[in-house]
Design a protein around this motif. Structure first.
Motif, PDB file in Angstrom:
ATOM      1  N   THR A   9       0.836  -1.207   0.000  1.00 42.34           N
ATOM      2  CA  THR A   9       0.000   0.000   0.000  1.00 42.34           C
ATOM      3  C   THR A   9       0.865   1.250   0.000  1.00 42.34           C
ATOM      4  O   THR A   9       1.742   1.403   0.858  1.00 42.34           O
ATOM      5  CB  THR A   9      -0.911   0.013   1.252  1.00 42.34           C
ATOM      6  N   ALA A 139      -8.174   4.100  -0.337  1.00 40.20           N
ATOM      7  CA  ALA A 139      -8.772   4.392   0.971  1.00 40.20           C
ATOM      8  C   ALA A 139      -8.462   5.831   1.369  1.00 40.20           C
ATOM      9  O   ALA A 139      -7.303   6.242   1.346  1.00 40.20           O
ATOM     10  CB  ALA A 139      -8.220   3.432   2.026  1.00 40.20           C
ATOM     11  N   GLU A 149      -6.674   1.429   6.547  1.00 37.61           N
ATOM     12  CA  GLU A 149      -5.939   1.994   5.414  1.00 37.61           C
ATOM     13  C   GLU A 149      -4.566   1.352   5.239  1.00 37.61           C
ATOM     14  O   GLU A 149      -3.933   1.543   4.200  1.00 37.61           O
ATOM     15  CB  GLU A 149      -5.806   3.520   5.569  1.00 37.61           C
ATOM     16  N   PRO A 174      -5.438  -1.794   0.350  1.00 44.07           N
ATOM     17  CA  PRO A 174      -5.600  -0.655  -0.569  1.00 44.07           C
ATOM     18  C   PRO A 174      -4.321  -0.509  -1.413  1.00 44.07           C
ATOM     19  O   PRO A 174      -3.221  -0.775  -0.919  1.00 44.07           O
ATOM     20  CB  PRO A 174      -5.756   0.543   0.374  1.00 44.07           C
ATOM     21  N   SER A 177      -3.533   4.831  -0.041  1.00 45.68           N
ATOM     22  CA  SER A 177      -4.293   5.344   1.107  1.00 45.68           C
ATOM     23  C   SER A 177      -3.891   6.780   1.398  1.00 45.68           C
ATOM     24  O   SER A 177      -2.705   7.119   1.332  1.00 45.68           O
ATOM     25  CB  SER A 177      -4.029   4.494   2.357  1.00 45.68           C
TER      26      SER A 177
END
Ligand SMILES: [Zn+2]
Length: 392
Positions: A9, A139, A149, A174, A177
């Motif tokens: 992420t 997110a 997140e 995600p 984020s």
């Protein structure tokens, strides 16, 4: 020592970061924006800011704004139908944990056949493999509580059977984020406290879990330290940007803990409470359980409790050796007093003492996996005992 580490992420963290989304490549051409039925994302202009950014980037969007504070399966299925019908190629969760978790589950069901519960492990879930992955998830968090997140987890309730079960895989991280503490100014005092304690317990559970790693330990201790220091300030003065930013950081760190370690059975027990009493906020349920839960475990893994007490700023070395593990529990209660949440009771949310045996059963049946990562294996009787001790 051996562990795997995978957190795919990209996180944009800091005050004002929502504006940076303008420059950021997004993973599709048409978004399903998933947000709550509540009014705050609209009233405070977060939704219109997002819509403006998408429009200026030539990205189309459809709004799905039905999500409840304790999100339910029927909304996951409805959102996924809408995403399919409108040919959305990515999903944006805007709001608190409920919006982002729903966005994750919708992203899965937009690409996979059947019913969401077919893919859930635990309870009446069928545990089928997710064959087609998920749509990419973005997110944008407006609260500091679930850490969603920075982890792959989503928690949804099957409303007809009162099962509240976590789910996630490598596709539900995600891809991007945004953690912008300026979006958290509008969170009311009580929710700031409940969410902050949720973040704290993701860190403390992840620290005592038997699958903790050196990396999750580092994230967890920093998260505990920041919450002890900044949450009371944040609760008293929600406009304090330094406190909001540090609590947001603690929350993102606790999400990273959930990605590298695991929650423990405190979360199983809480899910049983709020699945059967959906008006109970998750963080409030955890606070109600916490004193009894951590008192039970304090002498099972004393070194871990001493490290957590130290992270909360306690001068552990000045205490008698036998008092050191419980110093964490005392610091926890003091933190609850400072945040004015020490008097929460299950009875005020309509939970009856006679329900405890069935709630303990629900916890083991639906979220049994988390009992296997506790530092000590709880029996059904011990689970009930903790819940009875927590009952007020
Ligand atoms: Zn939680």
């Amino acid at each position: 020592m051996n562990f795997n580490y995978y957190i795919p992420t990209k996180i944009l963290f800091g005050p004002g970061k929502l504006n940076e989304l303008q420059k950021e490549p997004l993973p599709g051409k048409k978004a399903l924006i998933v947000t709550t039925a509540g009014k705050s994302v609209k009233r405070y202009g977060y939704l219109s800011r997002l819509e403006k950014i998408l429009t200026s980037k030539g990205i189309e969007y459809i709004l799905f704004d039905k999500i409840l504070p304790n999100p339910i399966k029927s909304h996951v299925m409805e959102g996924a139908e809408l995403a399919k019908k409108e040919n959305c190629d990515f999903v944006i969760g805007l709001g608190g944990g409920s919006s982002i978790d729903s966005a994750k589950s919708i992203a899965v069901m937009a690409k996979n056949e059947g019913d969401y519960w077919d893919y859930i492990s635990g309870g009446s879930g069928k545990g089928k493999p997710v064959e087609n992955g998920a749509l990419p998830i973005v997110a944008i968090t407006t609260t500091a509580g679930t850490g969603t997140e920075a982890d792959p987890w989503t928690v949804i309730t099957k409303e007809d059977t009162n099962e509240k079960i976590g789910f996630g895989n490598e596709h539900t991280f995600p891809v991007l984020s945004v953690v912008d503490p300026e979006l958290m100014f509008s969170v009311p005092k009580e929710l700031t406290a409940y969410q902050g304690f949720d973040a704290l317990f993701h860190a403390t559970e992840g620290f005592i879990a038997n699958i903790a790693t050196p990396i999750s330990d580092a994230y967890a201790l920093k998260s505990i330290e920041l919450i002890a220091k900044y949450l009371p300030i944040c609760v008293k003065d929600g406009m304090n940007i330094e406190a909001r930013t540090n609590v947001a950081l603690a929350n993102t760190l606790s999400g990273l803990v959930e990605s590298t370690s695991s929650c423990t059975s405190e979360h199983s027990m809480e899910h049983a409470l709020s699945a059967n009493h959906p008006e109970l906020p998750h963080g409030a349920g955890l606070i109600m359980l916490s004193e009894a839960y951590y008192t039970f475990f304090a002498n099972k893994v004393p070194d871990k409790f001493i490290a957590m007490a130290r992270a909360m700023g306690i001068d552990v070395d000045s205490l008698n050796e036998e008092d050191r593990p419980m110093a964490f529990v005392k610091a926890l209660i003091k933190l609850q007093q400072e945040c004015e949440v020490q008097n929460l009771t299950m009875s005020s949310y309509g939970i009856k003492k006679e329900e405890i045996p069935s709630l303990a059963q629900n916890a083991h049946k639906t979220m049994g996996g988390l009992f296997t990562v506790d530092p000590y294996k709880l029996s059904m009787e011990e689970t009930e005992k903790i819940m009875y001790n927590a009952y007020k």
